[in-house]
Design an enzyme around this catalytic site. Structure first.
Site, mmCIF file in Angstrom:
data_model
loop_
_atom_site.group_PDB
_atom_site.id
_atom_site.type_symbol
_atom_site.label_atom_id
_atom_site.label_comp_id
_atom_site.label_asym_id
_atom_site.label_seq_id
_atom_site.Cartn_x
_atom_site.Cartn_y
_atom_site.Cartn_z
ATOM 1 N N HIS A 305 60.228 84.341 35.173
ATOM 2 C CA HIS A 305 59.769 84.789 36.492
ATOM 3 C C HIS A 305 58.670 85.830 36.293
ATOM 4 O O HIS A 305 58.707 86.614 35.363
ATOM 5 C CB HIS A 305 60.927 85.422 37.279
ATOM 6 C CG HIS A 305 60.681 85.488 38.744
ATOM 7 N ND1 HIS A 305 59.958 86.493 39.334
ATOM 8 C CD2 HIS A 305 61.027 84.639 39.741
ATOM 9 C CE1 HIS A 305 59.893 86.282 40.625
ATOM 10 N NE2 HIS A 305 60.535 85.166 40.918
ATOM 11 N N ASP A 362 65.912 78.907 40.894
ATOM 12 C CA ASP A 362 65.864 77.438 40.873
ATOM 13 C C ASP A 362 66.777 76.804 39.848
ATOM 14 O O ASP A 362 66.886 75.579 39.791
ATOM 15 C CB ASP A 362 64.416 76.993 40.610
ATOM 16 C CG ASP A 362 63.509 77.414 41.748
ATOM 17 O OD1 ASP A 362 62.516 78.119 41.496
ATOM 18 O OD2 ASP A 362 63.840 77.076 42.900
HETATM 19 C C1 SDX Z 1 59.934 80.703 41.991
HETATM 20 O O1 SDX Z 1 57.011 84.638 42.608
HETATM 21 C C2 SDX Z 1 58.164 84.408 43.114
HETATM 22 O O2 SDX Z 1 58.797 85.295 43.659
HETATM 23 C C3 SDX Z 1 58.622 82.967 43.049
HETATM 24 C C4 SDX Z 1 60.033 82.674 43.534
HETATM 25 C C5 SDX Z 1 60.176 82.923 45.011
HETATM 26 O O3 SDX Z 1 61.314 83.141 45.461
HETATM 27 O O4 SDX Z 1 59.157 82.805 45.735
HETATM 28 O O5 SDX Z 1 60.956 83.488 42.843
HETATM 29 C C6 SDX Z 1 60.407 81.203 43.306
HETATM 30 O O6 SDX Z 1 58.850 80.182 41.921
HETATM 31 C C7 SDX Z 1 60.771 80.942 40.756
HETATM 32 C C8 SDX Z 1 60.072 80.437 39.444
HETATM 33 C C9 SDX Z 1 60.296 78.916 39.366
HETATM 34 N N1 SDX Z 1 59.470 78.342 38.266
HETATM 35 C C10 SDX Z 1 60.043 77.850 37.144
HETATM 36 O O7 SDX Z 1 61.250 77.945 36.883
HETATM 37 C C11 SDX Z 1 59.061 77.151 36.213
HETATM 38 C C12 SDX Z 1 59.298 77.629 34.772
HETATM 39 N N2 SDX Z 1 58.877 79.064 34.695
HETATM 40 C C13 SDX Z 1 57.531 79.320 34.263
HETATM 41 O O8 SDX Z 1 56.565 78.375 34.577
HETATM 42 C C14 SDX Z 1 57.148 80.797 34.388
HETATM 43 O O9 SDX Z 1 58.196 81.544 33.930
HETATM 44 C C15 SDX Z 1 56.721 81.324 35.741
HETATM 45 C C16 SDX Z 1 55.619 80.529 36.331
HETATM 46 C C17 SDX Z 1 57.883 81.352 36.672
HETATM 47 C C18 SDX Z 1 56.238 82.759 35.530
HETATM 48 O O10 SDX Z 1 55.117 82.691 34.753
HETATM 49 P P1 SDX Z 1 54.251 83.999 34.384
HETATM 50 O O11 SDX Z 1 54.767 85.220 35.046
HETATM 51 O O12 SDX Z 1 52.820 83.678 34.592
HETATM 52 O O13 SDX Z 1 54.606 84.208 32.912
HETATM 53 P P2 SDX Z 1 53.891 83.458 31.756
HETATM 54 O O14 SDX Z 1 53.676 82.030 32.151
HETATM 55 O O15 SDX Z 1 52.713 84.264 31.337
HETATM 56 O O16 SDX Z 1 55.018 83.467 30.632
HETATM 57 C C19 SDX Z 1 55.154 84.599 29.790
HETATM 58 C C20 SDX Z 1 55.521 84.006 28.455
HETATM 59 C C21 SDX Z 1 54.550 82.913 28.004
HETATM 60 O O17 SDX Z 1 54.530 82.918 26.601
HETATM 61 P P3 SDX Z 1 53.238 83.644 25.885
HETATM 62 O O18 SDX Z 1 51.998 82.937 26.414
HETATM 63 O O19 SDX Z 1 53.312 85.101 26.320
HETATM 64 O O20 SDX Z 1 53.469 83.438 24.416
HETATM 65 O O21 SDX Z 1 56.816 83.364 28.535
HETATM 66 C C22 SDX Z 1 56.684 81.971 28.298
HETATM 67 C C23 SDX Z 1 55.201 81.631 28.438
HETATM 68 O O22 SDX Z 1 54.871 80.533 27.590
HETATM 69 N N3 SDX Z 1 57.481 81.306 29.310
HETATM 70 C C24 SDX Z 1 58.298 80.279 29.090
HETATM 71 C C25 SDX Z 1 58.872 80.001 30.341
HETATM 72 N N4 SDX Z 1 58.387 80.832 31.262
HETATM 73 C C26 SDX Z 1 57.512 81.626 30.628
HETATM 74 N N5 SDX Z 1 58.603 79.586 27.973
HETATM 75 C C27 SDX Z 1 59.502 78.596 28.133
HETATM 76 N N6 SDX Z 1 60.116 78.260 29.280
HETATM 77 C C28 SDX Z 1 59.820 78.944 30.415
HETATM 78 N N7 SDX Z 1 60.403 78.614 31.551
#
Ligand code: SDX
Length: 427
Positions: A305, A362
């Protein structure tokens, strides 16, 4: 004079006020930065940017806290109802008994949609994704309700808000019915908001539908947990669309479109599909390895998140609700076992610990929705149904803000410098 922040560019320093909220990080008011320095800030994804001032919701990502108008989400999920939380988000205070009755009565009297909208549905193929239908139908509402699109009129704004909150369950249920070839059911005013939705979704004209109180309670709790969440991507979309003066129906349709993405609200559908693809716990290590592999775009859906760097408090409530609902319905879904084992393994893995990746809202919601009988294609529709009250509350707050202006970010331009046109025979 409060604390200030100094920015030095080209040997010239300028100061900017530091403002504190009720709770949470301070902000540096940089509205004069460009005028003073000729420079923009650069913050793709807005990881360090506050886009507005708001009184509606507060998240402490490190502590895993979510407050709606100051009330903790776990207390609201335990003691309140979606109608009461809707009133709270819209009006800022918990309603008295009579205020709640009046609000609930008002909402229930707006649950019917214009009869012409049923024709609109017939233009879609039966296998159209329900989110595609939601985007189209909600945007089309502005064609029917010209009497509540004047955003300058507070009364019309509230009528449009009530219409949107009231009609989303009807529109969502109709999208589901259309996809399975069953007739639409009209709403009933003698049922609760959530009971009405369950009947319109799972009832048939051939027999009476009896609302199961356990399912009604679980569904209502799911709606509460999805109601609002600060300036997430879809809420920011609604605010940006609204900042141009677009009508509320068009703004909410824009929010629905943004929510559909798998990185946002589409994650609940993607998370259950992922859990089903994993199948059995012995296959979890393979998927954990893929999630950690930089060359593999796969991510664990339902994990991570932008704000929560601790447990998403909504996930905690949903994790317990998943067990309660499956036990009550006498369902033992192996997907729940896989989800729990995946959570256990991931939360002991250094990659997820270091990156503070926890289950989010989720991760468990799909297990409950599937047990209730929804297909995965309806999961994000249900998220949109619930989030509509947050979107309209945030939209109203923005429109009422005397300092609000059209949102218009700038950019760091890295394209070609100016050059002259070259005729095609000289290229
Ligand atoms: C919702 O914003 C909100 O409030 C949203 C929400 C709401 O109520 O409105 O809470 C609802 O959207 C919840 C999130 C649902 N999405 C998912 O579950 C999809 C999987 N999660 C990711 O795509 C990700 O965690 C996000 C999009 C939710 C957050 O992404 P960020 O904040 O941009 O973080 P990031 O992508 O920069 O990740 C940081 C690191 C990265 O590694 P590095 O590049 O630093 O090496 O963590 C890794 C990412 O690769 N990472 C994951 C991961 N999520 C982040 N690695 C594996 N699996 C994951 N799920």
């Amino acid at each position: 004079m409060g604390e200030s922040a100094k920015v030095e560019i080209g040997g010239k320093g300028t100061d900017y006020a530091v403002r504190s909220g009720t709770v949470g990080p301070d902000v540096i008011d940089i509205r004069k930065l460009y005028a003073n320095t000729g420079a923009f800030t650069f913050d793709p994804g807005f990881t360090s940017t506050a886009s507005c001032e708001s009184e509606i919701t507060y998240i402490d990502g490190d502590q895993g806290i979510l407050l709606h108008r100051g009330y903790p989400i776990d207390q609201l999920a335990e003691h309140s109802s979606f109608m009461e939380v809707s009133y709270l988000l819209l009006n800022g205070e918990l309603p008295s008994k009579s205020e709640l009755e009046t609000f609930t009565h008002t909402i229930s009297r707006h649950t019917m949609v214009h009869e012409q909208l049923t024709t609109f549905y017939r233009g879609f193929r039966r296998d159209a994704h329900p989110m595609a239908i939601m985007c189209g139908v909600v945007g089309a509402l502005s064609a029917f309700y010209h009497d509540s699109t004047d955003i300058a009129d507070p009364h019309q704004r509230m009528v449009a808000s009530h219409r949107l909150i009231a009609k989303m369950p009807t529109i969502a249920a109709m999208a589901y019915k259309y996809s399975i070839g069953q007739p639409f059911l009209y709403p009933r005013n003698d049922l609760s908001y959530t009971g009405n939705f369950l009947r319109m979704t799972f009832g048939v004209p051939a027999e009476e539908y009896v609302v199961d109180p356990v399912i009604e309670d679980a569904m209502d709790k799911i709606f509460i947990l999805h109601a609002d969440h600060e300036q997430n991507a879809s809420t920011s979309t609604v605010r940006l669309a609204g900042s141009s003066g677009a009508n509320p129906f068009a703004c909410i349709a824009a929010g629905i479109a943004c929510l559909w993405g798998p990185a946002h609200g589409g994650a609940n559908e993607a998370a259950l599909n992922m859990l089903r693809e994993i199948g059995t716990p012995d296959r979890i290590p393979e998927y954990i390895a893929r999630a950690k592999n930089k060359d593999d775009p796969f991510r664990l859906m339902g994990f991570g998140h932008r704000v929560y760097k601790n447990f998403d408090p909504r996930a905690k409530v949903l994790s317990k609700a998943a067990s309660d609902v499956l036990d009550r319905l006498g369902i033992s879904d192996p997907v729940l076992d896989t989800a729990r084992e995946l959570e256990r393994i991931a939360l002991s893995d250094p990659y997820f610990i270091d990156k503070k990746l926890y289950p989010n809202v989720d991760f468990y919601s799909g297990v409950i929705l599937s047990a209730i009988g929804f297909p995965t294609t309806m999961f994000t529709v249900l998220f949109a149904l619930a989030r509509t009250v947050g979107w309209v509350a945030q939209w109203n707050e923005m429109i009422s803000d005397p300092e609000q202006k059209i949102g218009r970010p700038r950019q760091l331009y890295t394209g070609a410098a100016q050059r002259d046109y070259v005729a095609v025979d000289k290229r």
